[in-house]
Design a protein around this motif. Structure first.
Motif, PDB file in Angstrom:
ATOM      1  N   UNK A 237       0.829  -1.227   0.071  1.00 40.02           N
ATOM      2  CA  UNK A 237       0.077   0.109   0.040  1.00 40.02           C
ATOM      3  C   UNK A 237       0.917   1.119   0.137  1.00 40.02           C
ATOM      4  N   UNK A 238       2.139   1.114   0.165  1.00 38.91           N
ATOM      5  CA  UNK A 238       3.018   2.273   0.417  1.00 38.91           C
ATOM      6  C   UNK A 238       3.992   2.486  -0.912  1.00 38.91           C
ATOM      7  N   UNK A 239       4.098   1.468  -1.624  1.00 36.86           N
ATOM      8  CA  UNK A 239       5.023   1.488  -2.920  1.00 36.86           C
ATOM      9  C   UNK A 239       5.066   2.871  -3.457  1.00 36.86           C
ATOM     10  N   UNK A 240       3.968   3.394  -3.829  1.00 36.12           N
ATOM     11  CA  UNK A 240       4.009   4.719  -4.886  1.00 36.12           C
ATOM     12  C   UNK A 240       4.316   6.051  -3.985  1.00 36.12           C
ATOM     13  N   UNK A 241       4.458   5.679  -2.637  1.00 35.13           N
ATOM     14  CA  UNK A 241       4.327   7.152  -1.997  1.00 35.13           C
ATOM     15  C   UNK A 241       5.570   7.462  -1.285  1.00 35.13           C
ATOM     16  N   UNK A 242       5.677   8.614  -1.083  1.00 33.44           N
ATOM     17  CA  UNK A 242       7.146   9.169  -0.453  1.00 33.44           C
ATOM     18  C   UNK A 242       6.905   9.002   1.032  1.00 33.44           C
ATOM     19  N   UNK A 243       8.123   9.038   1.642  1.00 35.77           N
ATOM     20  CA  UNK A 243       8.255   8.368   3.040  1.00 35.77           C
ATOM     21  C   UNK A 243       7.360   8.993   4.056  1.00 35.77           C
ATOM     22  N   UNK A 244       7.267  10.425   4.155  1.00 35.76           N
ATOM     23  CA  UNK A 244       6.249  10.871   5.080  1.00 35.76           C
ATOM     24  C   UNK A 244       4.808  10.474   5.005  1.00 35.76           C
ATOM     25  N   UNK A 245       4.569  10.506   3.793  1.00 34.14           N
ATOM     26  CA  UNK A 245       2.939   9.924   3.582  1.00 34.14           C
ATOM     27  C   UNK A 245       2.711   8.539   3.719  1.00 34.14           C
ATOM     28  N   UNK A 246       3.837   7.822   3.608  1.00 37.10           N
ATOM     29  CA  UNK A 246       4.123   6.334   4.019  1.00 37.10           C
ATOM     30  C   UNK A 246       3.744   6.094   5.416  1.00 37.10           C
ATOM     31  N   UNK A 247       4.293   6.915   6.038  1.00 36.89           N
ATOM     32  CA  UNK A 247       4.062   6.756   7.519  1.00 36.89           C
ATOM     33  C   UNK A 247       2.716   7.084   8.043  1.00 36.89           C
TER      34      UNK A 247
END
Length: 382
Positions: A237-247
């Motif tokens: 679910x977090x592959x396409x997102x940057x690190x802050x949005x991932x968290x």
């Protein structure tokens, strides 16, 4: 399948022969899957442990291609306990997503088929064996009891429909009985707010292309949670997102899981995500589970050479290296798998016994299990 040519290609005659044999198998399986009015007793079963939400038991999912049979999932067994997060980790092509698609019955048919094994789904009052469940009954389970957050939100959302219409469709289809249009809209707005979207009324009227990647991912999560499912499959679910949005997305998933008391099957390449989110970890390689245990077992005591290689290849903060470690060699041909340990040709920890057939599962502790000959001296294979 053995090739007649050193170059490894198939003649038209050989391809036709394989195709004909495949059609015979897939037609038979499709006929069984599409039956109507199947008595429920045919696909109900019992859980081995009632505290589990899902139990995968010796699951075999194959793809029948014109070049031969690809054993994408080849005897996978693991449990997803109620209210817990199970992280499934491994390199691309190891069978993580195919395992989850087997649970959803979303395989690319007729080529992709569950050939044998059980997927026991605990619905509280009854238990379904998804491997035997016909298409008709599966429509009521998919979305209601089990839902999936797909890898790339832009391909999961329809670009020509507004966000509100797409979420409402899920509610209408699975949970719309006795609800008015106003009720469905109110539930849709509530879901948007639940996944952390402040301007819910505005986003309700927008198209997917008007939103950022993180917002789109939240919409896909809202759709997956629309019917309060018992099991959520989160496919990277977090592959396409940057690190802050991932968290933020991981925090959101964790909070929502506790809110609706569901279980999460988290599929990812990212060991950092697994360390943060998972209670249990399943390590897959070439269609098989090579190691499984609690997050502590896997991170503190990695035992299979493949798991050790995965751990070594992740960057460490504050440690300077010239280049990151990468596991040498490549995965064996999925159409013609060897009859010994699949990791043997890439392993630098081989012993004499590794020349034997595929190793069975060894229990290192009550929760920690590994398939490797190096532990045969410590414990008896089960």
């Amino acid at each position: 399948m053995a090739k007649k040519h050193p170059e490894g290609y198939l003649t038209a005659k050989e391809a036709r022969k394989i195709s004909k044999a495949n059609r015979k198998i897939t037609n038979e399986l499709e006929k069984k899957r599409k039956r109507k009015n199947v008595p429920e007793s045919e696909y109900t079963t019992q859980m081995k442990n009632p505290e589990n939400a899902v139990e995968f038991d010796d699951l075999h999912t194959y793809f029948f291609t014109d070049a031969g049979t690809v054993k994408s999932v080849d005897g996978v067994s693991f449990d997803v306990p109620i209210g817990k997060t199970v992280g499934v980790v491994g390199e691309s092509g190891c069978g993580k997503s195919v395992t989850s698609l087997s649970l959803m019955q979303l395989l690319q048919r007729p080529h992709g088929q569950i050939l044998s094994g059980e997927i026991r789904l605990n619905l509280g009052d009854k238990v379904y064996d998804i491997a035997k469940t016909p298409q008709e009954a599966m429509q009521k389970i998919r979305g209601n009891e089990v839902s999936m957050i797909f890898q790339e939100p832009m391909t999961s959302l329809n670009p020509v429909f507004r966000i509100g219409e797409q979420i409402e469709e899920v509610i209408e289809l699975h949970d719309g009985e006795g609800k008015t249009k106003e009720d469905i809209k109110a539930r849709c707005i509530e879901l948007l707010e639940q996944v952390g979207i402040a301007n819910s009324e505005g986003v309700y009227k927008m198209f997917p292309h008007e939103l950022s990647g993180g917002m789109r991912q939240r919409i896909v999560i809202a759709m997956a949670l629309a019917c309060n499912p018992k099991v959520i499959i989160a496919d990277e679910p977090t592959t396409a997102l940057d690190v802050t949005i991932q968290a933020q997305i991981l925090d959101l998933l964790r909070n929502l899981k506790d809110e609706i008391n569901s279980s999460i099957m988290l599929i990812t390449h990212d060991l950092g995500v697994i360390a943060e989110m998972a209670d249990y970890v399943v390590v897959m390689y070439a269609g098989r589970v090579v190691e499984k245990g609690t997050a502590e077992d896997i991170f503190e005591h990695p035992s299979h050479p493949y798991t050790i290689g995965l751990m070594a290849s992740k960057p460490v903060v504050g440690k300077e290296v010239d280049e990151l470690y990468s596991i040498p060699g490549k995965v064996p041909n999925p159409i013609n798998m060897p009859n010994y340990c699949y990791f043997k040709d890439r392993c630098d920890k081989c012993i004499e016994a590794c020349n034997g057939e595929y190793p069975c599962e060894i229990s290192l502790s009550e929760t920690h299990k590994v398939s490797c000959y190096r532990y045969y001296d410590q414990k008896e294979g089960k």
